[in-house]
Design an enzyme around this catalytic site. Structure first.
Site, mmCIF file in Angstrom:
data_model
loop_
_atom_site.group_PDB
_atom_site.id
_atom_site.type_symbol
_atom_site.label_atom_id
_atom_site.label_comp_id
_atom_site.label_asym_id
_atom_site.label_seq_id
_atom_site.Cartn_x
_atom_site.Cartn_y
_atom_site.Cartn_z
ATOM 1 C CE LYS A 53 -1.070 2.242 3.458
ATOM 2 N NZ LYS A 53 -1.469 2.769 4.779
ATOM 3 C CB CYS B 113 -18.412 2.719 5.040
ATOM 4 S SG CYS B 113 -18.754 0.960 4.885
ATOM 5 C CB CYS C 69 -26.453 1.626 6.994
ATOM 6 S SG CYS C 69 -25.074 0.446 7.174
ATOM 7 C CB CYS D 225 -24.806 5.029 3.360
ATOM 8 S SG CYS D 225 -23.848 4.466 1.936
ATOM 9 C CB CYS E 296 -24.688 -1.381 0.670
ATOM 10 S SG CYS E 296 -23.405 -2.150 1.684
#
Length: 357
Positions: A236, A335, A342, A345, A351
């Site tokens: 990463k 998230c 949620c 969102c 989702c």
């Protein structure tokens, strides 16, 4: 042989693009009797030459037996289909564009657009304190690249606010390759504390900095393979260093936020267990670029070193570069690892995790 004329019969059989002289008859082997292919040598002649002697007159076939002649077989022509990626605006007749990946997540474009909408404010910690903002803009490009790499090494298992604080303390003392090598381990540990695993990071920073001075003249490597070979540098960090320090997108940088969200949205064909496994799964299907007609705008260069700015006029945008900052900020604000928000969102109906699937 007689009193008048003597007949001389010569049999010559030479295989290849030549000729046959049979009893005074010139037979060109390059010309076929029917389709232009080389005419075969008579069987009775080739048989004699194969035995090493002169050819004999062929015997007539016995009664009741069929006379077989060689059968000509044509090779079937195979049709070759070539797929290529046509340039923008090119639509050649019969052209076949490259096929899309065989698998893509359902509704991923709508999910991505919704995340962009939720992240349009650019007010997450990563937007203000990420690696793009931790280096000294007045330093030389080589020093800037070193500071980018150092901030990435400190950021592992550490919140952006803590990493930014450690970088400020290091820069206050003059953050260069030489200054770090001249700093004792105890002082360096005090400066970077309380980043996660700070004792190990003191060791890695010292080892990596010494390698950079000895092998790279104080600069950082310009390839993922060389970056991950440095102590304390993972995939990463390497991909982010390539993007931020060198302006090159070498792959998708996946941390715990990207790993978590990709699995919740089912952006991997199968559940993945590590960020590196998630990176490989995402790179199998996620396009590198998206055309502006897909609603993708090019991200600003931000705090990149002046010599490393990307060309904002380019008609395509690197999705592989965008996805890290986009999902990291989304994971920091919406998230969340525990008790995700949620209800706030835009993807709650798209989702699988929010729907309990």
């Amino acid at each position: 042989m007689g009193n008048g004329v003597t007949f001389l019969t010569i049999y010559v059989c030479i295989r290849g693009p030549t000729c046959f002289l049979v009893e005074g008859l010139l037979w060109d082997s390059a010309i076929s009797e029917d389709d232009g292919a080389p005419a075969p040598c008579p069987a009775w002649m080739s048989a004699g030459v194969a035995r090493g002697g002169f050819p004999q007159t062929p015997k007539a076939p016995r009664e009741g037996r069929k006379s077989y002649s060689p059968v000509k077989r044509r090779r079937k022509a195979r049709r070759l289909s070539v797929a290529y990626e046509a340039s923008e605006g090119e639509e050649g007749e019969g052209a076949e564009r490259l096929q899309a990946p065989s698998w893509q997540p359902q509704d991923w474009r709508r999910q991505l657009d919704n995340i962009r909408t939720m992240r349009s404010g650019k007010d997450a910690p990563v937007d203000q304190l990420g690696a793009e903002h931790c280096f000294d803009p007045s330093a030389s490009p080589k020093v800037q690249r070193y500071q980018v790499l150092l901030s990435l090494m400190l950021s592992s298992q550490t919140k952006d606010q803590v990493t930014a604080g450690a970088m400020q303390r290091l820069r206050a003392r003059g953050l260069t390759v030489d200054s770090i090598l001249q700093t004792d381990d105890s002082t360096l540990g005090t400066l970077i504390y309380p980043v996660g695993f700070w004792r190990s990071k003191v060791k890695y920073i010292k080892q990596t900095t010494a390698i950079l001075q000895q092998r790279y003249g104080g600069d950082i490597p310009a390839s993922v393979a060389e970056l991950v070979a440095l102590p304390g540098v993972g995939p990463k960090m390497a991909h982010l260093a390539m993007a931020v320090a060198w302006g090159t997108v070498s792959g998708i940088a996946v941390d715990t936020h990207v790993h978590r969200i990709a699995n919740r949205l089912r952006w991997t064909k199968e559940a993945t267990r590590s960020p590196e496994e998630t990176r490989r799964a995402l790179e199998e299907w996620l396009p590198r670029c998206a055309h502006p007609q897909d609603g993708v705008e090019r991200a600003p260069s931000g705090g990149l070193p002046p010599s490393l700015h990307t060309d904002d006029s380019h008609p395509h945008r690197e999705l592989w570069r965008e996805i890290n900052g986009l999902l990291v900020g989304f994971g920091q604000q919406t998230c969340l690892p525990v008790r995700p928000r949620c209800q706030a969102c835009l993807n709650r109906a798209l989702c699988p995790a929010a729907r309990g699937l």
